[in-house]
Structures are given as C-alpha cells and as structure tokens.
Design a protein around this motif. Structure first.
Motif, short mmCIF file in Angstrom:
data_model
loop_
_atom_site.label_atom_id
_atom_site.label_comp_id
_atom_site.label_asym_id
_atom_site.label_seq_id
_atom_site.Cartn_x
_atom_site.Cartn_y
_atom_site.Cartn_z
N ARG A 88 153.04 -23.00 34.56
CA ARG A 88 152.32 -22.51 33.39
C ARG A 88 150.85 -22.92 33.44
O ARG A 88 149.95 -22.11 33.14
CB ARG A 88 152.95 -23.07 32.11
N LEU A 89 150.61 -24.16 33.79
CA LEU A 89 149.23 -24.65 33.84
C LEU A 89 148.41 -23.83 34.82
O LEU A 89 147.27 -23.42 34.52
CB LEU A 89 149.22 -26.13 34.24
N TYR A 90 148.97 -23.57 35.99
CA TYR A 90 148.25 -22.77 36.99
C TYR A 90 148.01 -21.35 36.50
O TYR A 90 146.90 -20.82 36.60
CB TYR A 90 149.05 -22.73 38.30
N GLN A 91 149.04 -20.71 35.96
CA GLN A 91 148.91 -19.31 35.57
C GLN A 91 147.92 -19.12 34.42
O GLN A 91 147.08 -18.20 34.47
CB GLN A 91 150.28 -18.75 35.20
N TYR A 92 148.00 -19.97 33.42
CA TYR A 92 147.08 -19.82 32.29
C TYR A 92 145.66 -20.22 32.66
O TYR A 92 144.69 -19.61 32.18
CB TYR A 92 147.58 -20.61 31.09
N ALA A 93 145.52 -21.24 33.51
CA ALA A 93 144.18 -21.62 33.97
C ALA A 93 143.56 -20.50 34.80
O ALA A 93 142.37 -20.18 34.64
CB ALA A 93 144.25 -22.92 34.78
N ALA A 94 144.36 -19.90 35.68
CA ALA A 94 143.85 -18.79 36.50
C ALA A 94 143.51 -17.59 35.63
O ALA A 94 142.49 -16.91 35.86
CB ALA A 94 144.89 -18.41 37.56
N ALA A 95 144.35 -17.31 34.64
CA ALA A 95 144.07 -16.18 33.74
C ALA A 95 142.79 -16.42 32.95
O ALA A 95 141.96 -15.51 32.78
CB ALA A 95 145.25 -15.97 32.79
N PHE A 96 142.60 -17.65 32.47
CA PHE A 96 141.40 -17.96 31.69
C PHE A 96 140.15 -17.86 32.57
O PHE A 96 139.14 -17.28 32.16
CB PHE A 96 141.51 -19.36 31.10
N LEU A 106 151.83 -11.83 34.70
CA LEU A 106 152.89 -12.80 34.95
C LEU A 106 153.26 -13.57 33.69
O LEU A 106 154.45 -13.74 33.38
CB LEU A 106 152.46 -13.78 36.06
N VAL A 107 152.26 -14.04 32.95
CA VAL A 107 152.57 -14.84 31.76
C VAL A 107 153.13 -13.96 30.64
O VAL A 107 153.98 -14.40 29.86
CB VAL A 107 151.33 -15.62 31.27
N GLN A 108 152.68 -12.73 30.56
CA GLN A 108 153.23 -11.84 29.54
C GLN A 108 154.67 -11.45 29.85
O GLN A 108 155.50 -11.33 28.94
CB GLN A 108 152.36 -10.58 29.42
N ARG A 109 154.98 -11.27 31.10
CA ARG A 109 156.36 -10.97 31.49
C ARG A 109 157.27 -12.15 31.18
O ARG A 109 158.40 -11.96 30.69
CB ARG A 109 156.42 -10.63 32.98
N ALA A 110 156.78 -13.36 31.44
CA ALA A 110 157.60 -14.55 31.18
C ALA A 110 157.71 -14.86 29.69
O ALA A 110 158.64 -15.57 29.27
CB ALA A 110 157.01 -15.75 31.91
N ALA A 111 156.79 -14.35 28.87
CA ALA A 111 156.75 -14.69 27.45
C ALA A 111 157.93 -14.12 26.67
O ALA A 111 158.11 -14.46 25.50
CB ALA A 111 155.44 -14.21 26.83
N HIS A 112 158.73 -13.26 27.29
CA HIS A 112 159.92 -12.76 26.59
C HIS A 112 160.96 -13.85 26.41
O HIS A 112 161.81 -13.76 25.53
CB HIS A 112 160.52 -11.58 27.37
N ALA A 113 160.90 -14.88 27.25
CA ALA A 113 161.82 -16.01 27.10
C ALA A 113 161.33 -16.92 25.98
O ALA A 113 160.13 -17.10 25.76
CB ALA A 113 161.89 -16.79 28.41
N HIS A 114 162.27 -17.53 25.27
CA HIS A 114 161.94 -18.35 24.10
C HIS A 114 161.04 -19.53 24.47
O HIS A 114 160.04 -19.81 23.79
CB HIS A 114 163.23 -18.86 23.45
N ASP A 115 161.38 -20.25 25.54
CA ASP A 115 160.60 -21.42 25.92
C ASP A 115 159.18 -21.05 26.30
O ASP A 115 158.23 -21.78 25.99
CB ASP A 115 161.28 -22.15 27.08
N GLU A 116 159.01 -19.94 26.99
CA GLU A 116 157.68 -19.50 27.39
C GLU A 116 156.87 -19.07 26.17
O GLU A 116 155.67 -19.35 26.06
CB GLU A 116 157.77 -18.35 28.39
N GLN A 117 157.51 -18.37 25.27
CA GLN A 117 156.82 -17.90 24.07
C GLN A 117 156.31 -19.06 23.22
O GLN A 117 155.24 -18.98 22.63
CB GLN A 117 157.76 -17.03 23.23
N HIS A 118 157.07 -20.16 23.19
CA HIS A 118 156.71 -21.31 22.36
C HIS A 118 155.95 -22.38 23.14
O HIS A 118 155.70 -23.46 22.58
CB HIS A 118 157.98 -21.92 21.75
N ALA A 119 155.59 -22.12 24.37
CA ALA A 119 154.89 -23.12 25.18
C ALA A 119 153.52 -23.43 24.60
O ALA A 119 152.77 -22.53 24.21
CB ALA A 119 154.76 -22.63 26.62
N ARG A 120 153.18 -24.71 24.57
CA ARG A 120 151.88 -25.12 24.02
C ARG A 120 150.73 -24.62 24.89
O ARG A 120 149.65 -24.31 24.38
CB ARG A 120 151.82 -26.64 23.90
N LEU A 121 150.95 -24.56 26.20
CA LEU A 121 149.90 -24.06 27.08
C LEU A 121 149.54 -22.61 26.77
O LEU A 121 148.39 -22.20 26.95
CB LEU A 121 150.33 -24.19 28.54
#
Length: 315
Positions: A8-16, A73-88
């Motif tokens: 998550r850290l890598y994907q959101y940092a790369a997206a940002f 990638l992060v939007q596809r994973a966000a369908h899962a509950h844990d990903e949707q609620h991730a603080r990152l």
C-alpha cells in the motif's frame, strides 16, 4: 510491517508522485498555451519556450502513466473492506486534497488580483497564465478526488485514524485560508483608510487586495461550513467529532491569535493617540501612521468574536 502495508505504501506513494508530476507538466503546458493571451508583452525567447515545452511534456509523459497505473491498482483493490478502510488510502486522499486546495488558493488569488487590479488584459501580467493553468489543473484534481473519496466517507471515517486525517486536512486548510483571508482583509481596510486621505486616493492595490480576499473567502467558507456541520448534523461522523480535541485546539488558537492581533492593533493606535496628545506627533498624521494598526484591529476583532462564539457553542 506486513507485506500488505508495504504494498500500500508503495502504490499510494507512487500514485501521489505521479499525480504531482502530471499536474506540474500539465499546468506548465496550459501556462504556455495561455501566455499569448494574457502576457503578449512578456513572451520569452524561442529557446526558452522550447526548454519549457520539452520539460513539461516530459513531466506529463512520466507522471501520467505512473499515476494511472498505480491509481488503477489501488482502486481495484479498494473493493475489499480492509483496503477501503486503510489509513494510507485516506492519507493519500487528504494529502492530495490539501495540496490541490492550497494550489487553487494561490492560483485564484493571483488571478482575481490581476483581474480586479486591471492587469489581466494589459498584456504585461506574466502571472495570469500560470495562475489560470494552476487553477484549472488543481481544481480538477481536487474535485475528482473529493468525489471519489466522498462516496464512502460516512462509512470509512467514523472513527480512528481516518477520522483524524480528515480533521487534520480541515484544520490545515482552514488555518491557511483564514490567515490569507485575514491578511487580505487587513490590506483592503488599510487601503480604504488611506483612500480617505487626499494625498493617497484609491490605489490599484485596493482592487488587488480585494481579489485576494475573495479568493481566500472562496476556499475558507466552504471548508468552514463543512467543519461546522460535522458535529451538528446527525451523521455517523458526529459522535467522533464531538470528542475531537483537535477542534478545540484549533478554536483555542484562533481565539488567542485574533485576540493578540486585535489588542496589538489597539495598543499601537493608543500609543499614537497619546503621543499626539502630549505634543510628540501630529493628530493629522494619526490615520496615516497607524493605518496598519487600525486595519488589524478592525479585522481581528470580528474574527475573535466569531471564533469565540464557535468555541462557546462546542464547549
């Protein structure tokens, strides 16, 4: 740290990072396209334009795929509950919204200042094209991310770290926009006070400060209304907002700073009045010498009253 958090850290940092590179390149391209319209008297040399064009295209070609791939990638994973609620995920959201909001404030302030100051169509204002480009790019980024992350806000940000990140976003944006609003308002009041003196008259600075005031108000007011509604409306976010210490700290600091500013302005005015009364200065120079102090007191006092009432309402 688990592999999931690292991913998550890598994907959101790369997206940002990709989004900021893309925004910088797109803003630069829009600026170059708009410069012949706004700054006909300040067009640079062909070599400089070629350098800027190459740099902006390179930033766009690198940033857009980087953001698009990792955002998918992060939007596809966000369908899962844990990903949707991730603080990152919320950290990415509010960091992006914060950067875009401040960029919009800067761009809108310069654009409205140039427009009201009569510089927009003069052909000599080099800031208008850049301000317009920044406003278009970062305004679109803010609206898109606000819409995406607003769909599940009442579910994800009920409590915990996600709710704290929302409050920090609001606190930072409110603080910066309120500071900009207060400075612009002081400038407007000061120019109005000096305009009453025959030696000064109405200056172009008054219209420019008015543009800056309007820009700050357009950012501060919607965020202030949202901030005010959160503990008052019957939503899932209400209970946690009522327990927030950060809200009280923000209001307490706002009350303290505005009180100090108002008292400082009044002290300066009183000093000048006493000095004139004892023959050490001219009464006719009171307004000119203390225009800043008077303007500060006139702006800070209403802001103190407003935030004092807000603090009392939440006590």
């Amino acid at each position: 740290m688990s592999i999931t958090v690292v991913r998550r850290l890598y994907q959101y940092a790369a997206a940002f990072l990709g989004l900021q590179l893309c925004a910088t390149g797109l803003r630069g391209l829009l600026t170059q396209l708009l410069e012949p319209l706004f700054a006909t008297a300040a067009i640079g040399a062909a070599s400089t334009d070629a350098f800027r064009l190459s740099l902006n295209i390179a930033l766009l070609l690198v940033g857009l795929p980087l953001w698009a791939l990792h955002w998918w990638l992060v939007q596809r994973a966000a369908h899962a509950h844990d990903e949707q609620h991730a603080r990152l995920r919320r950290l990415y959201a509010y960091l992006t919204l914060g950067v875009a909001a401040i960029a919009c404030l800067i761009g809108l302030s310069a654009l409205l200042g140039a427009l009201l100051g009569g510089l927009l169509w003069s052909g000599a204002d080099t800031r208008a094209a850049g301000s317009t480009g920044a406003l278009l790019v970062y305004g679109a980024i803010w609206l898109y991310h606000w819409r995406v992350f607003g769909t599940d806000r009442n579910e994800v940000e009920v409590t915990g770290g996600s709710a704290t990140l929302r409050r920090w976003y609001l606190t930072v944006v409110l603080s910066i926009s309120l500071f900009a609003l207060a400075l612009a308002a002081i400038g407007v009041v000061r120019e109005l006070l000096l305009a009453t003196q025959p030696a000064f008259g109405v200056s172009p600075g008054l219209r420019m400060r008015a543009g800056e005031l309007l820009a700050a108000l357009l950012l501060w007011l919607p965020h202030q209304l949202w901030w005010r509604r959160l503990p008052r409306e019957a939503t899932p976010l209400r209970a946690d907002e009522l327990r927030s210490a950060l809200r009280q700290v923000y209001l307490g600091l706002a009350v303290t700073i505005t009180a100090v500013a108002a008292l400082g302005g009044l002290a300066g005015l009183l000093y000048q009045a006493l000095l004139a009364g004892f023959g050490g200065a001219l009464w006719s120079a009171l307004l000119n010498d203390q225009a800043d102090a008077i303007a500060t007191a006139l702006v800070a006092a209403p802001l103190w009253l407003f935030h004092r009432a807000e603090l009392a309402a939440e006590a």
